[in-house]
Design an enzyme around this catalytic site. Structure first.
Site, PDB file in Angstrom:
ATOM      1  N   SER A  21       5.596 -11.844  -3.761  1.00  0.00           N
ATOM      2  CA  SER A  21       4.495 -11.804  -4.717  1.00  0.00           C
ATOM      3  C   SER A  21       4.760 -10.751  -5.782  1.00  0.00           C
ATOM      4  CB  SER A  21       3.182 -11.462  -4.002  1.00  0.00           C
ATOM      5  OG  SER A  21       2.850 -12.435  -3.062  1.00  0.00           O
ATOM      6  N   ASP A  74      -9.002  -5.595  -1.661  1.00  0.00           N
ATOM      7  CA  ASP A  74      -8.118  -6.209  -0.668  1.00  0.00           C
ATOM      8  C   ASP A  74      -8.960  -6.741   0.480  1.00  0.00           C
ATOM      9  OD1 ASP A  74      -5.396  -5.942  -1.551  1.00  0.00           O
ATOM     10  OD2 ASP A  74      -5.619  -3.785  -1.305  1.00  0.00           O
ATOM     11  N   GLY A 114       0.793  -1.217   0.000  1.00  0.00           N
ATOM     12  CA  GLY A 114       0.000   0.000   0.000  1.00  0.00           C
ATOM     13  C   GLY A 114       0.828   1.270   0.000  1.00  0.00           C
TER      14      GLY A 114
END
Length: 509
Positions: free
Chosen positions: A208, A270, A182
């Site tokens: 990721s 999310d 974020g």
């Protein structure tokens, strides 16, 4: 004799070379004998079975002559899932069996809780490829926000670990770190891994790709070195150099997570519980024993308040403990990007500048990386309490971290320096003032519109920090793009969003 008995009940496979990402797709003629006999409708879930393998795929019906009546054409995802059969291999197509675990997803949408059995059923079906993208979207929506409590999160995490392979190491302590994301830039992981593993600490780091951001650690590292390591290759790299910086999706560690991430990215959603399940499952699967998690907090970061951060901290630590992990968290400043670059190549440049002790390296990235590395060195017992920062700084300044980073890259397949984008546009301050505010979400969106992360050289290069005094005409940031059209698209967005970086006449507290 009935002429219909002469019609075969199979089709011959053809490779179409169409990229449908992780969604297997099969294309057949709407008027072929199998489509008519099975009563297939477009977008149906069908099972494709050969003599050696089977896969569930989404059906696309073709109404022209590009396919013959005897062929079933496969997307790349379907072709790979079937084990790369030979062209013209025989396959049988039938309606896929109903996905029984969808009843649990529907129940969750209506407020029912998941338990160990229902979570395992859902995750196993997702991992087996039985969910269509529509069904996956329903699951993501059911988990969005704070819909999962701690017990549901633990159940999903455990099921995700069980769905893939699991690495095991002989070392008593195996370290890992993660950031919940974020915050644009913030590419501390490669620096931290180099510093910590240079001190003999085992650190098999899997990361990721970006979900809703302009770059994930795997995207950034892929600019520098190969990150798609197989299971055995990753083990060998860690055995040889004590660490790796690999993409988690390539080693089948919690493989369901990468399927879910693809849908979260498309929906720009999310889930707090799914985020925790994603992080913890991959750490357990990678064989970690001790994990440090960075939680940036800021008005436009993923985590917006201290209350949210503390709640997330508790969920991460409780879920980790339930899976046998020693999880510690650090809450950090998320009011502005970390480093100058936003986007894979620009973030990679920042990482290399820090590791090479370049005088132009972004100092905020350097300092944060040192602080995180210090905590990990103390968690590993290599450094005494309160002595981790001194050891981390010495490791970086001496060049040991840079040497270790190069060893990791060479073990993974080689080292490359990031290239620069061919198209650039500098954005300037419209008036005198002080840099008072960064809209992290808008910056991330702007970098994505410029092409990041798929266009690795695309993104944003920041020229100012909070509190900087600027004059009218001063450079605020430079947009980078690999294509003129993407640059124009990003500039169109910028025209309607003046508040990406706010300049105020006086800095207000």
């Amino acid at each position: 004799m009935d002429s219909r008995s002469q019609v075969p009940d199979y089709l011959r496979l053809r490779r179409m070379g169409i990229d449908t990402h992780q969604q297997p797709v099969v294309y057949i003629r709407s008027d072929c004998h199998v489509a008519i006999a099975e009563g297939f409708n477009a977008h149906a879930q069908v099972e494709i079975r050969t003599a050696d393998a089977a896969v569930v795929a989404q059906l696309v019906l073709v109404t022209n002559e590009r396919l013959s009546h005897e062929q079933a054409a496969l997307s790349e995802a379907a072709w790979q899932a079937l084990g790369c059969p030979v062209e013209d291999e025989i396959a049988w197509l039938h309606h896929a069996a109903p996905v029984e675990s969808m009843s649990y997803v529907r129940g969750k949408l209506y407020g029912q809780r998941l338990d160990d059995n229902s979570a395992a059923a859902i995750i196993n079906d997702i991992n087996a490829g039985r969910y269509s993208d529509i069904q996956l979207s329903a699951y993501v929506a059911a988990c969005t926000g704070e819909r999962l409590d701690v017990n549901e999160t633990i159940a999903i995490t455990r099921a995700m670990v069980d769905s893939g392979q699991r690495l095991r190491w002989a070392n008593e302590r195996v370290l890992d770190k993660h950031c919940v994301g974020g915050l644009p830039g913030n590419r501390t992981t490669p620096i931290v891994v180099a510093i910590v593993s240079a001190n003999g600490v085992l650190m098999p780091k899997t990361s990721s790709r970006a979900i809703t951001s302009p770059a994930g650690t795997a995207d950034t590292m892929e600019v520098i070195t190969p990150v798609q390591l197989g299971f055995e290759q990753m083990q060998q790299v860690v055995h040889d150099v004590g660490a790796c910086l690999a993409w988690g999706g390539s080693v089948s560690l919690s493989p369901t997570d990468d399927i879910i991430i693809r849908i979260e990215r498309a929906l720009d959603l999310d889930s707090e519980g799914q985020l925790v399940a994603s992080v913890i499952s991959k750490k357990v699967a990678a064989g970690a024993t001790h994990v440090l998690i960075d939680i940036p907090v800021g008005p436009t970061a993923k985590v917006r308040s201290d209350d949210k951060a503390h709640k997330l901290r508790q969920l991460l630590e409780r879920t980790g403990a339930a899976l046998g992990l020693d999880v510690r968290t650090v809450i950090t400043d998320g009011s502005q990007p970390i480093g100058r670059g936003i986007g894979p190549a620009l973030e990679a440049r920042d990482v290399l500048q820090v590791l090479e002790n370049d005088l132009h390296a972004p100092q905020d990235l350097r300092q944060k990386s040192l602080l995180l590395a210090a905590q990990l060195l103390e968690m590993s017992a290599v450094a005494e309490p309160g002595k981790g920062l001194e050891l981390a700084e010495r490791t970086l300044l001496s060049g040991q971290a840079w040497q270790q980073f190069q060893r990791i890259c060479q073990a993974q397949g080689g080292f490359s320096r990031p290239a620069e984008a061919p198209f650039k546009h500098c954005v300037h301050a419209r008036h005198d003032g002080v840099v008072a505010y960064f809209n992290n979400r808008f910056l991330a969106r702007l970098a994505a519109l410029a092409g990041a992360p798929n266009a690795a050289q695309a993104g944003i290069d920041l020229h100012v920090r909070l509190g900087d005094e600027v004059r009218a005409g001063a450079a605020l940031f430079t947009l980078h793009a690999e294509a003129a059209g993407e640059l124009a698209y990003a500039l169109d967005f910028l025209d309607g969003h003046d508040d990406v970086i706010r300049i105020e006449e006086e800095l207000t507290c």
